[in-house]
Design an enzyme around this catalytic site. Structure first.
Site, PDB file in Angstrom:
ATOM      1  N   TYR A 181       0.861  -1.192   0.000  1.00 18.12           N
ATOM      2  CA  TYR A 181       0.000   0.000   0.000  1.00 18.12           C
ATOM      3  C   TYR A 181       0.903   1.250   0.000  1.00 18.12           C
ATOM      4  CZ  TYR A 181      -3.708   3.107   1.610  1.00 18.12           C
ATOM      5  OH  TYR A 181      -4.606   4.128   1.710  1.00 18.12           O
ATOM      6  N   PRO A 182       0.433   2.377  -0.547  1.00 13.02           N
ATOM      7  CA  PRO A 182       1.336   3.518  -0.778  1.00 13.02           C
ATOM      8  C   PRO A 182       2.184   4.018   0.394  1.00 13.02           C
ATOM      9  CG  PRO A 182      -0.677   3.857  -1.966  1.00 13.02           C
ATOM     10  CD  PRO A 182      -0.872   2.590  -1.188  1.00 13.02           C
ATOM     11  N   VAL A 183       1.693   3.985   1.626  1.00 16.52           N
ATOM     12  CA  VAL A 183       2.541   4.526   2.710  1.00 16.52           C
ATOM     13  C   VAL A 183       3.508   3.484   3.275  1.00 16.52           C
ATOM     14  CG1 VAL A 183       0.967   6.345   3.458  1.00 16.52           C
ATOM     15  CG2 VAL A 183       0.784   4.081   4.491  1.00 16.52           C
ATOM     16  N   LYS A 184       3.525   2.297   2.716  1.00 15.77           N
ATOM     17  CA  LYS A 184       4.381   1.235   3.254  1.00 15.77           C
ATOM     18  C   LYS A 184       5.848   1.408   2.798  1.00 15.77           C
ATOM     19  CE  LYS A 184       1.113  -1.109   5.342  1.00 15.77           C
ATOM     20  NZ  LYS A 184      -0.161  -0.462   5.028  1.00 15.77           N
ATOM     21  N   HIS A 185       6.699   0.470   3.226  1.00 18.74           N
ATOM     22  CA  HIS A 185       8.139   0.592   2.953  1.00 18.74           C
ATOM     23  C   HIS A 185       8.451   0.576   1.463  1.00 18.74           C
ATOM     24  CE1 HIS A 185       7.867  -0.709   7.084  1.00 18.74           C
ATOM     25  NE2 HIS A 185       9.096  -0.315   7.272  1.00 18.74           N
TER      26      HIS A 185
END
Ligand SMILES: Cc1ncc(COP(=O)(O)O)c(C=O)c1O
Length: 385
Positions: A181-185
């Site tokens: 998902y976009p805010v992940k690492h």
């Protein structure tokens, strides 16, 4: 109020990703192609996993595993009370019941000492979550799982790059599932990956993530000819998403290094701030964190000031988040269905009600961390905390 200059999350997409996507879009293969295989192989190599299976999200991956194991109505799966709702939803989607166990106050990880009391004849699996990227002591949970014949799933959504005893998370249990998902690492916009050691289960997951067909696209001798042995989903990752993943994975070591430096710097900058404690810190060098964010928990005497503090930081251009806004049993769906009393989960509740998550993401620098630390100190002074 200034605009947010330090957003909590910001995907770092460069020319490499854009070029890779463009290349896929010029090709005739948008699904079932070489990019998904390449991403799986690269992820398996990075984590040193025997098998990696790409999926359309972490939630899909966890649901797929439970489905493949035949977990369903009448079964129970143990999950931590402090996590994203996806960890529990993946269980409930099969018709089984998510049974919650409280977490440790310092790590935010499942309280291993409480797991055994939640096991009964209906229990089929245990899910652990590496909260904010700090590994759960999975071998201790694995010993319990083995004693009771249970499957052990690691929700690694916040933990790419996290290691325990030198082994990547996801490999101490029976399977690990990651989120992109976009805010992940690393991100593929939406996407996930399962890693595991069991080749038979990996084959089954590949089949079930694509409608339960007998032969994958590449294995068909006569195009279009296949049979379907089972019910299955469409949980595949497209070539477009996988192409982004391949490029993001190359950058992951650098992203992780920036996260580590930022976390260290921000942690040091908050040392003298009163009324807070920083949770989810590795207790010794067996545990290597992936530094998802810095979890700043307000002590009870100032916890009712959280909204004001978040607003004041926002006024200084600092975006924050909350991981996670409720202990899962307190969410309306679970509360309504099972009538949980949240006093049963005091540590998960305390984290939800008192945490402010500060970003240490690779879109930020140590200079940004100094600004965040100074801003926290100013807010404390201005608010007379
Ligand atoms: C711990 C945890 N598990 C699972 C998920 C769900 O991941 P996805 O959005 O890839 O399904 C998240 C999402 O933030 C998460 O934080």
């Amino acid at each position: 109020m200034v605009g947010v200059t330090i957003p909590f999350g910001k995907p770092l997409i460069g020319a490499e990703e854009t070029d890779a996507v463009w290349e896929v879009l010029q090709s005739p293969i948008l699904v079932h192609g070489p990019r998904a295989t390449q991403f799986e192989e690269a992820f398996a190599e990075y984590t040193v996993a025997p098998h990696a299976v790409s999926v359309s999200s972490c939630t899909a991956g966890m649901h797929l595993i439970y489905f493949a194991l035949g977990i369903g109505h009448g079964d129970e799966v143990i999950v931590p009370a402090q996590t994203h709702v996806a960890t529990a939803h993946a269980v409930e989607l099969t018709g089984a019941k998510a049974v919650f166990v409280d977490v440790e106050p310092e790590s935010g990880n499942i309280d291993i000492a409480q797991i055994e009391a939640a096991i009964n004849s209906k229990t089929r699996a245990i899910a652990v979550v590496h909260y904010l990227g700090v590994p759960v002591d999975v071998p201790r949970v694995a010993a319990i799982a083995e004693r009771h014949g249970l499957f052990l799933l690691e929700d690694c959504a916040l933990a790419p790059g996290a290691h325990l005893d030198g082994t990547h998370v996801g490999l101490h249990g029976d399977a690990g599932v990651f989120s992109f998902y976009p805010v992940k690492h690393l991100t593929t916009a939406e996407g996930g990956m399962i890693i595991l050691k069991d080749g038979d289960l990996a084959r089954r997951l590949r089949q079930l993530k694509a409608f339960g067909v007998t032969r994958s696209h590449g294995e068909r001798q006569i195009p279009g000819m296949y049979d379907v042995l089972d019910l299955g989903f469409n949980y595949r990752m497209s070539e477009i998403h996988a192409a982004i993943g391949v490029e993001q994975l190359r950058k992951l070591p650098h992203f992780l290094e920036v996260r580590r430096e930022n976390h260290e710097r921000l942690d040091a900058g908050l040392t003298h701030v009163s009324g807070i404690r920083i949770i989810a810190q590795p207790v010794n060098n067996r545990f290597r964190s992936s530094h998802y964010c810095l979890g700043m928990v307000l002590e009870p005497e100032i916890s009712d000031r959280r909204a004001d503090i978040v607003r004041a930081l926002g006024d200084k251009g600092i975006g924050t988040s909350i991981y996670y806004p409720h202990p899962v049993p307190r969410l309306a769906y679970y509360q309504g269905k099972y009538g949980y009393d949240s006093t049963e989960f005091p540590h998960a509740t305390a984290i939800s009600d008192r945490i402010i998550a500060l970003s240490v993401g690779p879109h930020l620098s140590t200079t940004d961390m100094d600004y965040v630390a100074t801003s926290v100190q100013e807010v404390w002074k201005e608010a007379n905390v």
